[in-house]
Scaffold this motif. Structure first.
Motif, short mmCIF file in Angstrom:
data_model
loop_
_atom_site.label_atom_id
_atom_site.label_comp_id
_atom_site.label_asym_id
_atom_site.label_seq_id
_atom_site.Cartn_x
_atom_site.Cartn_y
_atom_site.Cartn_z
N THR A 70 0.59 -1.26 0.14
CA THR A 70 0.36 -0.26 -0.06
C THR A 70 1.08 1.16 -0.21
OG1 THR A 70 -1.93 -1.41 1.72
CG2 THR A 70 -1.79 1.19 1.38
N PRO A 71 1.01 2.03 -0.81
CA PRO A 71 1.76 3.13 -1.41
C PRO A 71 1.18 4.31 0.23
CG PRO A 71 0.25 3.22 -2.50
CD PRO A 71 -0.17 1.99 -1.76
N ASN A 72 1.70 5.38 0.22
CA ASN A 72 1.72 6.68 0.64
C ASN A 72 0.54 7.45 0.46
OD1 ASN A 72 3.18 6.41 2.87
ND2 ASN A 72 4.64 6.26 2.04
N SER A 105 -3.00 1.89 -4.56
CA SER A 105 -1.87 0.64 -4.88
C SER A 105 -1.33 0.41 -6.13
CB SER A 105 -2.47 0.00 -4.07
OG SER A 105 -2.71 -0.12 -2.82
N ASP A 108 0.03 3.30 -7.90
CA ASP A 108 1.78 3.13 -7.41
C ASP A 108 2.72 2.09 -8.19
OD1 ASP A 108 3.37 4.80 -5.55
OD2 ASP A 108 3.43 2.50 -5.06
N HIS A 109 1.38 1.02 -7.93
CA HIS A 109 2.60 -0.06 -8.95
C HIS A 109 2.73 0.15 -10.24
CE1 HIS A 109 4.20 -3.87 -8.50
NE2 HIS A 109 3.22 -4.70 -9.59
N THR A 112 5.28 2.47 -10.69
CA THR A 112 6.78 2.15 -10.10
C THR A 112 7.84 1.09 -10.91
OG1 THR A 112 6.46 2.26 -7.89
CG2 THR A 112 7.95 1.04 -7.70
#
Length: 173
Positions: A70-72, A105, A108-109, A112
Motif C-alpha cells: 500500500t503506497p503512501n 495501490s 502506484d505499482h 513504480t
C-alpha cells in the motif's frame, strides 16, 4: 494483488472461522452437559489469526501472486475525493475507502514498475466507472477491467484482433 485486498480477505476468513468456532463451542458445551463433563477444547484467537495469515501467504507465494504494498496516499486526496463523492467513493453512504486504497495501490505499482498496460479483474462495478478509468489515463496508464478472468481474456482478444485488423488494412493500402 493489492495488500488491502489480501488483508480484507484474511479478515473475512478470520471472522468466518471465529463464527464457526463459536458454533463449535456452543455444541461442545451442550455435549459436555449431556455427557456430564467439561466442554471440548477449541482453538485460541491468536492461533486462528496466525494460521490463516500463514496459509494465505503460502498460497499466494505458491501461486506466484505478488502482493502489492500500500503506497503512501495523501490523506488530503482521500478526504477531497470522499467529500466530493468521486469514485470509488459512492453517492450513497460512506463506501469507497478500501476501493480508493486499492485504486491508488494499482496506480502506484504500475508507475513504480513502468507498466503502461494492465488488466484488473474485479466484480466490483465501481472500477468500471469512467472517473476511475480516467485516473489511470491521467497517469498514462491503460487498464482493461473484467469481472472474471474469462471476460478479461475476451477483452484482450478483441483488442488484439482490432490491432491486427488495423495492421492488415495498412498493409493492403
Amino acid at each position: 494483488v493489492p495488500e488491502t485486498v489480501v488483508k480484507e480477505f484474511i479478515q473475512h476468513r478470520i471472522k468466518d472461522t471465529l463464527d464457526q468456532i463459536e458454533r463449535l463451542k456452543a455444541a461442545s458445551r451442550k455435549i459436555g452437559r449431556l455427557l456430564g463433563r467439561d466442554p471440548l477444547a477449541h482453538e485460541e484467537l491468536q492461533d486462528v489469526e496466525a494460521n490463516i495469515n500463514k496459509n494465505m501467504m503460502n498460497y499466494l507465494q505458491d501461486a506466484g501472486i505478488e502482493v502489492i504494498r500500500t503506497p503512501n496516499i495523501p490523506l488530503e486526496t482521500l478526504i477531497d475525493m470522499a467529500v466530493k463523492k468521486q469514485p470509488p467513493f459512492e453517492e450513497k453512504g460512506e463506501k469507497g475507502f478500501r476501493d480508493a486504497v486499492i485504486l491508488f495501490s494499482i496506480i502506484d505499482h504500475m508507475k513504480t514498475n513502468s507498466f503502461s498496460n494492465a488488466i484488473l479483474v474485479s466484480v466490483d462495478p465501481i472500477f468500471t466507472h469512467y472517473e476511475v478509468i480516467d485516473r489511470f489515463k491521467e497517469k498514462g496508464q491503460n487498464i482493461l477491467i473484467g469481472k472474471s478472468f474469462a471476460e478479461a481474456k475476451e477483452q484482450v482478444k478483441k483488442q488484439i484482433d482490432t490491432k491486427l485488423g488495423a495492421q492488415g488494412e495498412k498493409k493492403k493500402k
